[in-house]
Write an enzyme that holds these catalytic residues in place. Structure first.
Site, PDB file in Angstrom:
ATOM      1  N   CYS A  15       0.871  -1.183   0.000  1.00  0.00           N
ATOM      2  CA  CYS A  15       0.000   0.000   0.000  1.00  0.00           C
ATOM      3  C   CYS A  15       0.903   1.227   0.000  1.00  0.00           C
ATOM      4  O   CYS A  15       2.066   1.141  -0.416  1.00  0.00           O
ATOM      5  CB  CYS A  15      -0.969  -0.019   1.183  1.00  0.00           C
ATOM      6  SG  CYS A  15      -0.176   0.004   2.801  1.00  0.00           S
ATOM      7  N   ASN A  18       2.404   1.430   4.364  1.00  0.00           N
ATOM      8  CA  ASN A  18       2.715   0.163   5.055  1.00  0.00           C
ATOM      9  C   ASN A  18       2.445   0.255   6.563  1.00  0.00           C
ATOM     10  O   ASN A  18       3.125  -0.373   7.377  1.00  0.00           O
ATOM     11  CB  ASN A  18       4.169  -0.286   4.782  1.00  0.00           C
ATOM     12  CG  ASN A  18       4.474  -1.723   5.225  1.00  0.00           C
ATOM     13  OD1 ASN A  18       5.589  -2.035   5.607  1.00  0.00           O
ATOM     14  ND2 ASN A  18       3.499  -2.611   5.189  1.00  0.00           N
ATOM     15  N   CYS A  20      -1.258   0.733   7.429  1.00  0.00           N
ATOM     16  CA  CYS A  20      -2.690   0.434   7.572  1.00  0.00           C
ATOM     17  C   CYS A  20      -3.095  -0.797   6.755  1.00  0.00           C
ATOM     18  O   CYS A  20      -3.254  -1.892   7.292  1.00  0.00           O
ATOM     19  CB  CYS A  20      -3.550   1.631   7.140  1.00  0.00           C
ATOM     20  SG  CYS A  20      -3.256   3.124   8.122  1.00  0.00           S
ATOM     21  N   ARG A  21      -3.261  -0.628   5.436  1.00  0.00           N
ATOM     22  CA  ARG A  21      -3.870  -1.704   4.635  1.00  0.00           C
ATOM     23  C   ARG A  21      -2.969  -2.899   4.422  1.00  0.00           C
ATOM     24  O   ARG A  21      -3.406  -4.046   4.603  1.00  0.00           O
ATOM     25  CB  ARG A  21      -4.323  -1.142   3.273  1.00  0.00           C
ATOM     26  CG  ARG A  21      -5.493  -0.181   3.385  1.00  0.00           C
ATOM     27  CD  ARG A  21      -5.664   0.622   2.117  1.00  0.00           C
ATOM     28  NE  ARG A  21      -4.543   1.532   1.912  1.00  0.00           N
ATOM     29  CZ  ARG A  21      -4.358   2.287   0.838  1.00  0.00           C
ATOM     30  NH1 ARG A  21      -5.234   2.219  -0.151  1.00  0.00           N
ATOM     31  NH2 ARG A  21      -3.327   3.092   0.752  1.00  0.00           N
ATOM     32  N   SER A  22      -1.718  -2.677   3.998  1.00  0.00           N
ATOM     33  CA  SER A  22      -0.889  -3.860   3.710  1.00  0.00           C
ATOM     34  C   SER A  22      -0.497  -4.645   4.971  1.00  0.00           C
ATOM     35  O   SER A  22      -0.390  -5.874   4.884  1.00  0.00           O
ATOM     36  CB  SER A  22       0.321  -3.508   2.836  1.00  0.00           C
ATOM     37  OG  SER A  22       1.189  -2.600   3.458  1.00  0.00           O
ATOM     38  N   ASP A 130      -8.101   4.005   1.041  1.00  0.00           N
ATOM     39  CA  ASP A 130      -7.172   4.357   2.106  1.00  0.00           C
ATOM     40  C   ASP A 130      -7.961   4.785   3.349  1.00  0.00           C
ATOM     41  O   ASP A 130      -8.684   5.777   3.304  1.00  0.00           O
ATOM     42  CB  ASP A 130      -6.313   5.519   1.573  1.00  0.00           C
ATOM     43  CG  ASP A 130      -5.279   5.974   2.569  1.00  0.00           C
ATOM     44  OD1 ASP A 130      -5.261   5.445   3.696  1.00  0.00           O
ATOM     45  OD2 ASP A 130      -4.487   6.859   2.204  1.00  0.00           O
TER      46      ASP A 130
HETATM   47  P1  4NP Z   1      -1.716   2.802   4.115  1.00  0.00           P
HETATM   48  O1  4NP Z   1      -2.349   4.141   4.714  1.00  0.00           O
HETATM   49  O2  4NP Z   1      -1.191   3.131   2.749  1.00  0.00           O
HETATM   50  O3  4NP Z   1      -2.883   1.873   4.083  1.00  0.00           O
HETATM   51  O4  4NP Z   1      -0.641   2.373   5.095  1.00  0.00           O
HETATM   52  C1  4NP Z   1      -1.686   5.367   4.738  1.00  0.00           C
HETATM   53  C2  4NP Z   1      -0.746   5.622   5.696  1.00  0.00           C
HETATM   54  C3  4NP Z   1      -0.122   6.847   5.746  1.00  0.00           C
HETATM   55  C4  4NP Z   1      -0.440   7.816   4.824  1.00  0.00           C
HETATM   56  C5  4NP Z   1      -1.371   7.560   3.838  1.00  0.00           C
HETATM   57  C6  4NP Z   1      -1.989   6.323   3.806  1.00  0.00           C
HETATM   58  N1  4NP Z   1       0.198   9.091   4.873  1.00  0.00           N
HETATM   59  O5  4NP Z   1      -0.147   9.955   4.054  1.00  0.00           O
HETATM   60  O6  4NP Z   1       1.049   9.321   5.748  1.00  0.00           O
END
Ligand code: 4NP
Length: 166
Positions: A15, A18, A20-22, A130
Protein backbone atom coordinates in the site's frame (compact mmCIF):
# COMPACT_ATOMS: atom_id res chain seq x y z
CA UNK A 1 16.50 -16.41 -7.30
CA UNK A 2 16.89 -14.62 -10.60
CA UNK A 3 15.87 -16.73 -13.56
CA UNK A 4 12.90 -18.73 -14.62
CA UNK A 5 12.77 -21.49 -12.02
CA UNK A 6 9.42 -21.68 -10.22
CA UNK A 7 10.22 -20.99 -6.57
CA UNK A 8 8.16 -21.23 -3.43
CA UNK A 9 5.11 -18.98 -3.56
CA UNK A 10 5.78 -15.69 -1.84
CA UNK A 11 3.41 -12.74 -1.53
CA UNK A 12 4.25 -9.12 -0.87
CA UNK A 13 1.27 -6.86 -0.10
CA UNK A 14 1.85 -3.20 -0.95
CA UNK A 15 0.00 0.00 0.00
CA UNK A 16 1.21 3.59 0.41
CA UNK A 17 2.47 3.84 3.99
CA UNK A 18 2.71 0.16 5.06
CA UNK A 19 1.02 1.06 8.33
CA UNK A 20 -2.69 0.43 7.57
CA UNK A 21 -3.87 -1.70 4.63
CA UNK A 22 -0.89 -3.86 3.71
CA UNK A 23 -0.09 -4.81 7.34
CA UNK A 24 -3.75 -5.90 7.70
CA UNK A 25 -3.46 -7.88 4.45
CA UNK A 26 -0.21 -9.52 5.59
CA UNK A 27 -1.73 -10.56 8.91
CA UNK A 28 -5.03 -11.71 7.40
CA UNK A 29 -3.34 -13.68 4.63
CA UNK A 30 -0.95 -15.36 7.06
CA UNK A 31 -3.90 -16.49 9.20
CA UNK A 32 -5.83 -17.86 6.20
CA UNK A 33 -2.76 -19.63 4.82
CA UNK A 34 -2.08 -21.24 8.19
CA UNK A 35 -5.70 -22.34 8.54
CA UNK A 36 -5.75 -23.79 5.02
CA UNK A 37 -2.33 -25.46 5.17
CA UNK A 38 -0.90 -23.25 2.44
CA UNK A 39 2.87 -22.92 2.70
CA UNK A 40 3.82 -19.42 1.64
CA UNK A 41 6.20 -16.57 2.46
CA UNK A 42 4.27 -13.39 3.32
CA UNK A 43 5.43 -9.80 3.79
CA UNK A 44 4.24 -6.23 3.22
CA UNK A 45 5.77 -2.90 2.17
CA UNK A 46 4.81 0.65 1.23
CA UNK A 47 5.53 2.61 -1.93
CA UNK A 48 6.21 5.68 0.25
CA UNK A 49 8.88 6.08 2.93
CA UNK A 50 7.09 8.38 5.42
CA UNK A 51 6.49 5.68 8.01
CA UNK A 52 9.53 3.43 7.62
CA UNK A 53 10.36 1.67 10.90
CA UNK A 54 6.96 2.37 12.47
CA UNK A 55 4.51 -0.13 13.92
CA UNK A 56 1.12 -0.47 12.21
CA UNK A 57 -1.47 2.24 12.90
CA UNK A 58 -3.21 1.51 16.25
CA UNK A 59 -6.59 1.46 14.47
CA UNK A 60 -5.33 -1.30 12.14
CA UNK A 61 -3.90 -3.20 15.12
CA UNK A 62 -7.28 -2.94 16.87
CA UNK A 63 -9.43 -4.18 13.99
CA UNK A 64 -7.05 -7.08 13.37
CA UNK A 65 -7.02 -7.93 17.07
CA UNK A 66 -10.84 -7.92 17.20
CA UNK A 67 -10.61 -10.57 14.47
CA UNK A 68 -8.10 -12.66 16.39
CA UNK A 69 -4.99 -11.57 14.51
CA UNK A 70 -1.95 -9.87 16.05
CA UNK A 71 -0.19 -7.49 13.64
CA UNK A 72 1.39 -5.31 16.36
CA UNK A 73 4.91 -6.69 15.79
CA UNK A 74 5.15 -5.58 12.15
CA UNK A 75 7.47 -2.76 11.14
CA UNK A 76 6.96 -0.54 8.07
CA UNK A 77 9.40 -0.68 5.18
CA UNK A 78 9.52 0.69 1.67
CA UNK A 79 9.44 -1.47 -1.47
CA UNK A 80 12.92 -2.09 -2.86
CA UNK A 81 14.39 -3.35 -6.11
CA UNK A 82 15.11 -6.85 -4.80
CA UNK A 83 11.42 -7.36 -3.98
CA UNK A 84 10.69 -7.65 -7.70
CA UNK A 85 12.95 -10.75 -7.79
CA UNK A 86 12.41 -12.22 -4.33
CA UNK A 87 8.61 -12.45 -4.45
CA UNK A 88 6.53 -14.48 -6.89
CA UNK A 89 3.56 -12.09 -6.44
CA UNK A 90 3.41 -8.42 -5.47
CA UNK A 91 -0.16 -7.46 -4.64
CA UNK A 92 -1.18 -3.80 -4.54
CA UNK A 93 -4.04 -2.60 -2.38
CA UNK A 94 -5.14 0.11 -4.81
CA UNK A 95 -4.60 1.37 -8.34
CA UNK A 96 -2.18 4.20 -7.53
CA UNK A 97 0.13 1.80 -5.74
CA UNK A 98 -0.11 -0.72 -8.60
CA UNK A 99 0.95 2.06 -10.99
CA UNK A 100 3.82 3.01 -8.66
CA UNK A 101 4.95 -0.62 -8.66
CA UNK A 102 4.73 -0.83 -12.46
CA UNK A 103 6.84 2.26 -12.87
CA UNK A 104 9.50 1.01 -10.44
CA UNK A 105 9.63 -2.63 -11.57
CA UNK A 106 13.01 -3.54 -13.10
CA UNK A 107 12.60 -4.67 -16.68
CA UNK A 108 13.78 -8.19 -15.79
CA UNK A 109 11.81 -8.40 -12.53
CA UNK A 110 10.15 -11.79 -12.07
CA UNK A 111 7.32 -10.95 -9.65
CA UNK A 112 3.81 -10.91 -11.05
CA UNK A 113 1.99 -7.66 -10.22
CA UNK A 114 -1.69 -7.72 -9.32
CA UNK A 115 -4.33 -6.12 -7.12
CA UNK A 116 -5.81 -7.60 -3.96
CA UNK A 117 -9.39 -7.76 -5.24
CA UNK A 118 -8.45 -9.31 -8.61
CA UNK A 119 -9.25 -12.83 -7.42
CA UNK A 120 -12.66 -11.94 -5.96
CA UNK A 121 -15.49 -12.81 -8.36
CA UNK A 122 -16.85 -9.68 -10.03
CA UNK A 123 -14.54 -7.32 -8.16
CA UNK A 124 -11.36 -7.42 -10.26
CA UNK A 125 -9.40 -4.18 -10.07
CA UNK A 126 -11.41 -2.73 -7.18
CA UNK A 127 -9.27 -0.61 -4.84
CA UNK A 128 -9.25 -0.92 -1.06
CA UNK A 129 -9.81 2.74 -0.09
CA UNK A 130 -7.17 4.36 2.11
CA UNK A 131 -8.59 4.42 5.66
CA UNK A 132 -5.82 6.61 7.11
CA UNK A 133 -7.82 9.86 7.17
CA UNK A 134 -11.10 8.09 7.93
CA UNK A 135 -12.84 6.96 11.09
CA UNK A 136 -13.09 3.51 12.66
CA UNK A 137 -15.69 2.62 10.00
CA UNK A 138 -13.10 3.11 7.27
CA UNK A 139 -10.85 0.54 8.95
CA UNK A 140 -13.78 -1.87 9.33
CA UNK A 141 -14.62 -1.49 5.63
CA UNK A 142 -10.97 -2.02 4.66
CA UNK A 143 -10.77 -5.12 6.86
CA UNK A 144 -13.89 -6.58 5.20
CA UNK A 145 -12.47 -6.12 1.71
CA UNK A 146 -9.04 -7.39 2.75
CA UNK A 147 -10.57 -10.54 4.24
CA UNK A 148 -12.43 -11.25 0.98
CA UNK A 149 -9.31 -10.53 -1.04
CA UNK A 150 -6.88 -12.71 0.90
CA UNK A 151 -9.34 -15.62 1.02
CA UNK A 152 -9.70 -15.49 -2.74
CA UNK A 153 -5.91 -15.38 -3.20
CA UNK A 154 -5.47 -18.34 -0.86
CA UNK A 155 -8.08 -20.28 -2.87
CA UNK A 156 -6.28 -19.55 -6.09
CA UNK A 157 -2.86 -20.52 -4.73
CA UNK A 158 -4.27 -23.73 -3.25
CA UNK A 159 -5.73 -24.63 -6.65
CA UNK A 160 -2.39 -23.91 -8.31
CA UNK A 161 -0.36 -25.86 -5.76
CA UNK A 162 -2.59 -28.91 -6.30
CA UNK A 163 -1.97 -28.58 -10.01
CA UNK A 164 1.81 -28.33 -9.55
CA UNK A 165 1.86 -31.44 -7.37
CA UNK A 166 -0.28 -33.50 -9.76
P1 4NP B 1 -1.72 2.80 4.12
O1 4NP B 1 -2.35 4.14 4.71
O2 4NP B 1 -1.19 3.13 2.75
O3 4NP B 1 -2.88 1.87 4.08
O4 4NP B 1 -0.64 2.37 5.10
C1 4NP B 1 -1.69 5.37 4.74
C2 4NP B 1 -0.75 5.62 5.70
C3 4NP B 1 -0.12 6.85 5.75
C4 4NP B 1 -0.44 7.82 4.82
C5 4NP B 1 -1.37 7.56 3.84
C6 4NP B 1 -1.99 6.32 3.81
N1 4NP B 1 0.20 9.09 4.87
O5 4NP B 1 -0.15 9.95 4.05
O6 4NP B 1 1.05 9.32 5.75
Amino acid sequence: MHGGIEHKTSLLFVCLGNICRSPMAEGAFRAVAEARGLSCIVDSAGTASYHVGQRPDPRAVTIASLNGIDISGQSARQIERDDFFRFTHIIALDRANLEALRSRAPRNGTARLAMLMDEVDGRRGEPVPDPYYGETEAFEAAWQMITLGVEAWAERLLRESVRFRA
